[in-house]
Write a protein that holds these residues in place. Structure first.
Motif, PDB file in Angstrom:
ATOM      1  N   LEU A   1      -9.583   0.383 -16.324  1.00  0.00           N
ATOM      2  CA  LEU A   1     -10.983   0.072 -16.101  1.00  0.00           C
ATOM      3  C   LEU A   1     -11.571  -0.498 -17.389  1.00  0.00           C
ATOM      4  O   LEU A   1     -11.489   0.127 -18.453  1.00  0.00           O
ATOM      5  N   LEU A   2     -12.164  -1.686 -17.311  1.00  0.00           N
ATOM      6  CA  LEU A   2     -12.803  -2.348 -18.450  1.00  0.00           C
ATOM      7  C   LEU A   2     -14.308  -2.336 -18.241  1.00  0.00           C
ATOM      8  O   LEU A   2     -14.802  -2.847 -17.223  1.00  0.00           O
ATOM      9  N   LEU A   3     -15.052  -1.759 -19.172  1.00  0.00           N
ATOM     10  CA  LEU A   3     -16.508  -1.649 -19.070  1.00  0.00           C
ATOM     11  C   LEU A   3     -17.137  -2.311 -20.288  1.00  0.00           C
ATOM     12  O   LEU A   3     -16.976  -1.842 -21.422  1.00  0.00           O
ATOM     13  N   ASP A   4     -17.854  -3.402 -20.062  1.00  0.00           N
ATOM     14  CA  ASP A   4     -18.502  -4.128 -21.164  1.00  0.00           C
ATOM     15  C   ASP A   4     -19.972  -3.699 -21.256  1.00  0.00           C
ATOM     16  O   ASP A   4     -20.812  -4.165 -20.498  1.00  0.00           O
ATOM     17  N   GLU A   5     -20.256  -2.783 -22.175  1.00  0.00           N
ATOM     18  CA  GLU A   5     -21.597  -2.238 -22.401  1.00  0.00           C
ATOM     19  C   GLU A   5     -22.258  -1.794 -21.082  1.00  0.00           C
ATOM     20  O   GLU A   5     -23.289  -2.324 -20.681  1.00  0.00           O
ATOM     21  N   PRO A   6     -21.685  -0.804 -20.411  1.00  0.00           N
ATOM     22  CA  PRO A   6     -22.180  -0.402 -19.084  1.00  0.00           C
ATOM     23  C   PRO A   6     -23.544   0.265 -19.105  1.00  0.00           C
ATOM     24  O   PRO A   6     -24.207   0.317 -18.072  1.00  0.00           O
ATOM     25  N   SER A   7     -23.980   0.793 -20.256  1.00  0.00           N
ATOM     26  CA  SER A   7     -25.239   1.536 -20.283  1.00  0.00           C
ATOM     27  C   SER A   7     -26.380   0.773 -20.938  1.00  0.00           C
ATOM     28  O   SER A   7     -27.400   1.362 -21.290  1.00  0.00           O
ATOM     29  N   VAL A   8     -26.245  -0.550 -21.088  1.00  0.00           N
ATOM     30  CA  VAL A   8     -27.340  -1.355 -21.632  1.00  0.00           C
ATOM     31  C   VAL A   8     -28.548  -1.284 -20.704  1.00  0.00           C
ATOM     32  O   VAL A   8     -28.427  -1.451 -19.489  1.00  0.00           O
ATOM     33  N   GLY A   9     -29.715  -0.989 -21.258  1.00  0.00           N
ATOM     34  CA  GLY A   9     -30.946  -0.949 -20.466  1.00  0.00           C
ATOM     35  C   GLY A   9     -31.064   0.253 -19.568  1.00  0.00           C
ATOM     36  O   GLY A   9     -31.883   0.267 -18.652  1.00  0.00           O
ATOM     37  N   VAL A  10     -30.256   1.291 -19.818  1.00  0.00           N
ATOM     38  CA  VAL A  10     -30.238   2.473 -18.961  1.00  0.00           C
ATOM     39  C   VAL A  10     -30.852   3.650 -19.713  1.00  0.00           C
ATOM     40  O   VAL A  10     -30.581   3.855 -20.895  1.00  0.00           O
TER      41      VAL A  10
ATOM     42  N   VAL B   1     -13.939   0.575 -23.199  1.00  0.00           N
ATOM     43  CA  VAL B   1     -15.372   0.339 -23.080  1.00  0.00           C
ATOM     44  C   VAL B   1     -15.910  -0.254 -24.371  1.00  0.00           C
ATOM     45  O   VAL B   1     -15.536   0.171 -25.468  1.00  0.00           O
ATOM     46  N   SER B   2     -16.754  -1.269 -24.261  1.00  0.00           N
ATOM     47  CA  SER B   2     -17.499  -1.744 -25.426  1.00  0.00           C
ATOM     48  C   SER B   2     -18.899  -1.156 -25.327  1.00  0.00           C
ATOM     49  O   SER B   2     -19.457  -1.049 -24.231  1.00  0.00           O
ATOM     50  N   THR B   3     -19.448  -0.741 -26.451  1.00  0.00           N
ATOM     51  CA  THR B   3     -20.739  -0.062 -26.414  1.00  0.00           C
ATOM     52  C   THR B   3     -21.510  -0.249 -27.706  1.00  0.00           C
ATOM     53  O   THR B   3     -20.917  -0.417 -28.779  1.00  0.00           O
ATOM     54  N   ALA B   4     -22.849  -0.219 -27.571  1.00  0.00           N
ATOM     55  CA  ALA B   4     -23.737  -0.256 -28.734  1.00  0.00           C
ATOM     56  C   ALA B   4     -24.178   1.143 -29.132  1.00  0.00           C
ATOM     57  O   ALA B   4     -24.889   1.316 -30.114  1.00  0.00           O
ATOM     58  N   TYR B   5     -23.767   2.154 -28.344  1.00  0.00           N
ATOM     59  CA  TYR B   5     -24.149   3.545 -28.605  1.00  0.00           C
ATOM     60  C   TYR B   5     -22.991   4.267 -29.305  1.00  0.00           C
ATOM     61  O   TYR B   5     -21.922   4.438 -28.728  1.00  0.00           O
ATOM     62  N   MET B   6     -23.242   4.733 -30.524  1.00  0.00           N
ATOM     63  CA  MET B   6     -22.180   5.419 -31.256  1.00  0.00           C
ATOM     64  C   MET B   6     -21.870   6.792 -30.667  1.00  0.00           C
ATOM     65  O   MET B   6     -20.754   7.299 -30.800  1.00  0.00           O
ATOM     66  N   ASP B   7     -22.857   7.434 -30.000  1.00  0.00           N
ATOM     67  CA  ASP B   7     -22.552   8.731 -29.379  1.00  0.00           C
ATOM     68  C   ASP B   7     -21.597   8.551 -28.202  1.00  0.00           C
ATOM     69  O   ASP B   7     -20.817   9.455 -27.878  1.00  0.00           O
ATOM     70  N   GLU B   8     -21.636   7.374 -27.557  1.00  0.00           N
ATOM     71  CA  GLU B   8     -20.672   7.091 -26.491  1.00  0.00           C
ATOM     72  C   GLU B   8     -19.282   6.857 -27.082  1.00  0.00           C
ATOM     73  O   GLU B   8     -18.277   7.362 -26.567  1.00  0.00           O
ATOM     74  N   ALA B   9     -19.216   6.098 -28.156  1.00  0.00           N
ATOM     75  CA  ALA B   9     -17.929   5.830 -28.798  1.00  0.00           C
ATOM     76  C   ALA B   9     -17.298   7.119 -29.310  1.00  0.00           C
ATOM     77  O   ALA B   9     -16.070   7.268 -29.308  1.00  0.00           O
TER      78      ALA B   9
END
Length: 610
Positions: free
Chosen positions: A166-175, A200-208
């Motif tokens: 599963l590839l998720l490109d910033e799934p939580s943007v604007g959420v 997953v790519s993410t801008a949230y470090m707590d997700e990473a």
């Protein structure tokens, strides 16, 4: 444990708009293990989305070896894109939901596209709808869902078949935080229960930080890699918390610290204090002088600390000779905007915004219900709430873009019912989505918006040049091709070009990385110090700490109003705004459900006896 991805020295270039080649990836090497969560993090333009598209076999690398699920995706005759695409599910940043179709119809469509047998659909649908909480909304059009629910539906559609990767490109943007928590609960459940492999790519470090392996990308290269704990160790012994003097907003101390790049790698408000990272070479005496007596305490390093330290060190090394020029260029627009506001605003005792009993209905649906608040001049006011809470509707009414059903609205001393056009000339607005002209260059966009606000000739040319320099923009770059963070910079520059008294920011940092968010908020702090009033919505709860006061909305109603400290206290002394937000919204929803249940019992009792 086997590897699902093996990349060795892959590179990818694209034709640059101004000619030449743009290097999106430069000799990237990495390995991702099966059955694990793997994170890609990095600033805007780091190459994360390009790498995801290579892994999804939508692009081919120009050089290097790439194997996904054992299939070669490099150049040459051995490339097997179809073999990979039949075994993966990919959710890009803008997942293609069909908004006129219902939740169920979207699921059916994607099941048809992926060839999911009818015999297995029922059980698969039931599990996905239960996990996403969409079981009650199968008949609702996708276009009528909140942002968080759309992301959950996008994930459900991505998973209508059971993939090997599963590839998720910033799934939580604007959420919002509640929906973000739910999304990650779904992903982690799939990893733990089914052994699903996820990148997953993410801008949230707590997700990473939840992932087994993290790759930090910057300018197309892998800057660092490893387990979250091993990356945290890069900032060990350098992280502290400082408390500002009583009565001083944390953002003032944060601004002083973050401006001292030689001594401080990063600083951010948190829980009424400021978390900061000192540079490894900074002396204790120099840092103490900078803190000016603020109480401090060491704290454990987090993944975001390591991320920011890595990026600062890399940028400081690359821009050693450019810092002074960049800092000098960054001053004119913000300083002049603040000076003009201070000179033009005479009735400073009047609030910048006054809202009384504000209501907005769309047919039988009440988006905003009897809301009242005031915002002082020069105040940073945060409007928070889950997706669908009514924040954007409130914003659009305050900007004069949407009439109120009832209630009173005064903005910049003007009644929006009688002087809407005049009020618009005193405000700037940055919307959630990029709303400038993608086919125009950055300079052309600024010239257009400056002209629309009455700027002409040399004055327009001067302001455009200053704005481009301050926000680090290439005037010739086509706006539609800019990375997300640079699009937001351009939108901000356009909103400020006429020196507004009030600046409206509707989720301005959605989808941009922590480095860009720090720079963005440093500019906001400078504007507020000069008297510009700032109204902001955000799903990054850490950003609420920059605000003088915040309001939390849900289902169109005001749940909390006060300083960040007062709101944390209202949530039972929550340690941070993320926890406070979740507690206040969940408590209000539980109370509303109980009231609704009691009302139903009363109606049943009335029917029995009448």
């Amino acid at each position: 444990m086997s590897f699902i991805v093996q990349a060795q020295g892959i590179s990818k270039t694209f034709a640059a708009p101004a000619g030449g080649r743009l290097h999106a990836l430069r000799e990237v090497s990495l390995q991702a293990r099966a059955g694990q969560l793997t994170a890609l993090v990095g600033p805007d333009g780091a190459g994360k989305t390009t790498l995801m598209r290579l892994l999804a076999a939508l692009l081919a690398p120009d050089a290097g070896r790439l194997a996904v699920l054992g299939h070669e995706l490099g150049q040459g005759g051995a490339r097997q894109p179809q073999a990979v695409q039949s075994r993966i599910s990919y959710m890009p940043q803008r997942f293609g939901l069909y908004e006129d179709l219902s939740v169920q119809e979207n699921l059916d469509l994607y099941a048809d596209l992926h060839g999911v047998p009818p015999a297995v659909r029922g059980a698969r649908y039931a599990r996905l709808l239960e996990m996403t909480g969409l079981a009650r909304f199968t008949g609702r059009p996708a276009g009528k869902l909140s942002g968080g629910m759309k992301q959950k539906l996008g994930l459900a559609c991505t998973l209508v078949r059971s993939p090997d990767l599963l590839l998720l490109d910033e799934p939580s943007v604007g959420v919002d935080p509640l929906s973000r928590r739910d999304l990650w609960a779904i992903v982690q459940q799939l990893v733990e229960a089914e052994g699903l492999s996820v990148i997953v790519s993410t801008a949230y470090m707590d997700e990473a930080a939840r992932c087994a392996q993290v790759f930090v990308l910057h300018q197309g290269r892998v800057l660092a890699q490893g387990a979250p704990q091993s990356l945290r160790e890069k900032a060990a012994g350098l992280t502290c918390t400082a408390w500002p003097p009583a009565g001083q907003p944390p953002r003032q101390l944060q601004a002083r610290l973050i401006d001292a790049r030689r001594l401080i790698a990063d600083a951010v408000p948190a829980g009424g204090a400021v978390r900061y990272i000192r540079q490894p070479h900074a002396s204790a005496a120099d840092v103490a002088a900078l803190l000016q007596g603020a109480a401090t305490q060491p704290r454990p390093a987090g993944l975001e600390d390591a991320f920011m330290l890595l990026l600062r060190q890399h940028e400081d090394g690359a821009q050693a000779g450019e810092g002074a020029a960049a800092e000098a260029a960054a001053k004119p627009v913000v300083a002049q905007a603040a000076a003009e506001v201070a000179a033009n605003v005479a009735a400073k005792e009047r609030p910048a915004i006054a809202v009384r009993d504000l209501v907005r209905r769309f047919g039988g649906f009440t988006a905003v219900a009897s809301t009242s608040f005031e915002v002082a001049r020069g105040e940073i006011f945060g409007l928070l709430g889950p997706n669908g809470a009514g924040k954007t509707t409130t914003f659009r009414m305050l900007c004069g873009l949407l009439p109120a059903t009832s209630g009173q609205l005064e903005v910049a001393g003007l009644n929006l019912r009688t002087a809407r056009a005049q009020a618009r000339g005193r405000i700037g607005y940055v919307s959630q989505k990029f709303a400038l002209y993608g086919n125009l260059s950055a300079r052309e966009n600024l010239e257009f918006f400056g002209g629309a606000y009455g700027l002409r000739g040399r004055e327009l040319s001067r302001r455009v040049s200053e704005s481009l320099a301050e926000f680090g923009l290439d005037g010739s770059a086509p706006s539609g091709l800019l990375p997300g963070g640079y699009k937001q910079r351009l939108a901000m520059a356009a909103a400020l070009i006429h020196r507004p008294q009030i600046l409206f920011l509707d989720e301005p940092t959605s989808g941009i990385d922590p480095l860009a968010r720090r720079a963005f908020w440093r500019a906001i702090t400078a504007l507020a110090q000069g008297g510009v009033t700032v109204i902001v919505t955000t799903h990054f709860m850490e950003e609420a700490e920059y605000c003088d006061r915040i309001a939390i909305q849900d289902a169109g109603r005001l749940l909390a109003l006060g300083t960040p400290q007062q709101v944390r206290q209202l949530a039972g002394g929550a340690p941070d705004m993320d926890s406070a937000f979740i507690a206040i919204v969940e408590q209000a929803r539980a109370s509303a459900s109980e009231t609704e249940a009691n009302s139903g019992k009363e109606k049943s009792r009335w029917r029995l006896f009448h």
